[in-house]
Design an enzyme around this catalytic site. Structure first.
Site, PDB file in Angstrom:
ATOM      1  N   SER A 209       0.854  -1.201   0.000  1.00 42.87           N
ATOM      2  CA  SER A 209       0.000   0.000   0.000  1.00 42.87           C
ATOM      3  C   SER A 209       0.885   1.244   0.000  1.00 42.87           C
ATOM      4  O   SER A 209       2.065   1.173  -0.348  1.00 42.87           O
ATOM      5  CB  SER A 209      -0.934  -0.028   1.220  1.00 42.87           C
ATOM      6  N   ASN A 210       0.330   2.376   0.369  1.00 42.74           N
ATOM      7  CA  ASN A 210       1.114   3.615   0.456  1.00 42.74           C
ATOM      8  C   ASN A 210       0.603   4.438   1.637  1.00 42.74           C
ATOM      9  O   ASN A 210      -0.303   4.012   2.357  1.00 42.74           O
ATOM     10  CB  ASN A 210       1.046   4.397  -0.864  1.00 42.74           C
ATOM     11  N   TYR A 211       1.169   5.627   1.807  1.00 41.86           N
ATOM     12  CA  TYR A 211       0.894   6.407   3.030  1.00 41.86           C
ATOM     13  C   TYR A 211      -0.345   7.303   2.946  1.00 41.86           C
ATOM     14  O   TYR A 211      -0.565   8.122   3.825  1.00 41.86           O
ATOM     15  CB  TYR A 211       2.111   7.273   3.368  1.00 41.86           C
ATOM     16  N   SER A 212      -1.134   7.164   1.917  1.00 43.13           N
ATOM     17  CA  SER A 212      -2.298   8.066   1.808  1.00 43.13           C
ATOM     18  C   SER A 212      -3.252   7.859   2.990  1.00 43.13           C
ATOM     19  O   SER A 212      -3.634   6.732   3.309  1.00 43.13           O
ATOM     20  CB  SER A 212      -3.037   7.821   0.492  1.00 43.13           C
ATOM     21  N   ALA A 276      -4.600   7.548  -4.015  1.00 45.55           N
ATOM     22  CA  ALA A 276      -3.266   7.088  -4.414  1.00 45.55           C
ATOM     23  C   ALA A 276      -3.407   5.601  -4.761  1.00 45.55           C
ATOM     24  O   ALA A 276      -3.330   4.732  -3.886  1.00 45.55           O
ATOM     25  CB  ALA A 276      -2.289   7.303  -3.273  1.00 45.55           C
TER      26      ALA A 276
END
Ligand code: PMT
Length: 408
Positions: A209-212, A276
């Protein structure tokens, strides 16, 4: 009304009523607004900047030249970030300077540079207030769209009675809130907003995943709803609650988000994609937890659908707005995405900048439109950024009846 996250710049001039403005700043701050204070040199003789700094929790701007390296940026950035500018107490001097276009200190310079609505609250001796030149200046400014509050009538500081007293702080705050109330300029617009990250499963216990955090997209959804749009928020997994009045579909993977967006695309006028979306997902998802047998493990990835690019091929007369999260060559990379995804506008943020991008309550963006127009914004709350985005796109939407954007 909720003014949380809205930016108010308060210009304080030299008058005995400056002390009452302390209460105005305190009330606005308690209501969740971001308040910046600019004081003229004379204002500082009545109230110490420290008082305003303690209440606003921000540095008070007192002098254009105190920090030569940054003053230019600062006056432009406060002028740009303001959702509302209040001048109180407004003296005959500042009213005269503004009417004549004079910009010779930080307050007058910032006022001349701002495009925000300006609320002027005069307070002065009643003979000064009724002076023909002052009245003519007030009329000039009213004609130009400046908003005035009438001074109260009563006993003045010097002992006599008359019209010239600063209105009560509660009345000033009430007026400010009514100006900040967003216009219902998106009524009739059906909008999809995406937010948050996507989660691409590796096995039942792991994912990519990502930091959004979803804050940017949720702010866009909230602002659009406040302005009367019919908003569907399609969100990846985040901790946030959906804004009141907004329909919410929660998704996890990019493919789920794609399905939700495409399934609702036909019945919408505008899409704003702040999500994102992961560009890749694991090529195989293991049904059981992968065991750690070797020192190295290779994860084969497969490209995810580019949702926005797909929308670009079937957009019709809908308005498409993308975001661009960059760590280098911000303008260039964002402009390429605007083109390749067939967008009407892209909102570019350099996610390496302090206060911008993932997880923060603020952002620093530049908006690039299809016609090449670029709007650069300073550090602002995500809600204020959201409103600026909507200001730019409101005329573009089919059915908005405003402007002649590409949707018309
Ligand atoms: O959620 P926050 O913590 O508040 O953080 C906000 C944010 C940094 C996530 C937001 O401001 C932002 O920049 N969102 C876009 C992030 C991104 O994926 O940018 P991108 O440059 O990779 O993608 C460009 C555009 O294409 C985006 O609108 C994206 O939603 C879309 N896209 C990307 C890949 C993909 N497979 N499908 C897409 O639709």
């Amino acid at each position: 009304m909720d003014i949380k996250g809205r930016s108010v710049v308060v210009g304080v001039c030299g008058g005995i009523a400056a002390y009452k403005v302390v209460e105005v700043v305190s009330r606005l701050k308690k209501m969740g607004a971001e308040v910046d204070v600019i004081m003229t040199a004379n204002a500082q003789k009545f109230v110490a900047p420290l008082t305003f700094r303690s209440l606003s929790h921000r540095p008070v701007v007192t002098d254009m030249f105190s920090d030569p390296e940054y003053w230019d940026i600062k006056h432009v950035s406060l002028a740009q970030k303001a959702d509302l500018f209040i001048v109180a107490p407004a003296t005959a001097n500042i009213i005269g300077k503004l009417a004549a276009g004079i910009a010779d200190d930080m307050l007058s310079t910032t006022l001349v540079a701002t495009k925000a609505p300006v609320l002027i609250v005069p307070a002065m001796n009643h003979d000064m207030y009724s002076n023909a030149v002052v009245q003519r200046n007030i009329e000039t400014l009213k004609e130009l769209g400046y908003i005035f509050m009438e001074p109260d009538t009563g006993r003045m500081a010097e002992g006599s009675s008359g019209k010239g007293r600063l209105p009560e702080p509660s009345a000033i705050v009430e007026k400010a809130v009514s100006i900040l109330k967003p216009a219902r300029d998106l009524e009739g617009i059906r909008m999809i907003v995406t937010a948050g990250p996507t989660r691409e499963n590796i096995d039942p216990v792991r994912y990519i995943s990502n930091y959004s955090s979803g804050k940017m997209g949720y702010a866009v959804a909230q602002a659009a709803h406040e302005r009367g749009a019919d908003v569907l928020l399609i969100s990846g997994p985040v901790e946030l609650e959906g804004p009141d009045g907004v329909r919410l579909i929660r998704t996890s993977t990019a493919e789920e988000m794609e399905e939700a967006v495409l399934g609702n695309f036909e019945n919408c006028d505008m899409v704003i994609m702040a999500a994102a979306v992961a560009d890749y997902r694991p090529a195989e998802v293991s049904g059981t937890k992968i065991k750690k047998n070797d020192d190295e493990m290779v994860l084969r990835l497969r490209k995810n659908p580019d949702i926005l690019k797909k929308l670009g091929t079937i957009k019709g007369n809908r308005t498409l707005v993308g975001f661009s999260a960059e760590t280098d060559n911000l303008a260039e990379n964002a402009a390429k995405k605007l083109e390749s995804k067939n967008l009407d506008m892209i909102v570019a943020n350099d996610v390496t900048m302090e206060g911008a991008g993932f997880g923060t309550d603020t952002n620093i963006v530049r908006m690039i439109k299809r016609d090449g127009t670029v709007v650069v914004l300073p550090l602002m709350s995500k809600l204020s950024v959201a409103h600026r985005i909507l200001d730019e796109v409101r005329g573009m939407a089919a059915g908005s009846g405003q402007g002649s954007g590409n949707g018309q």
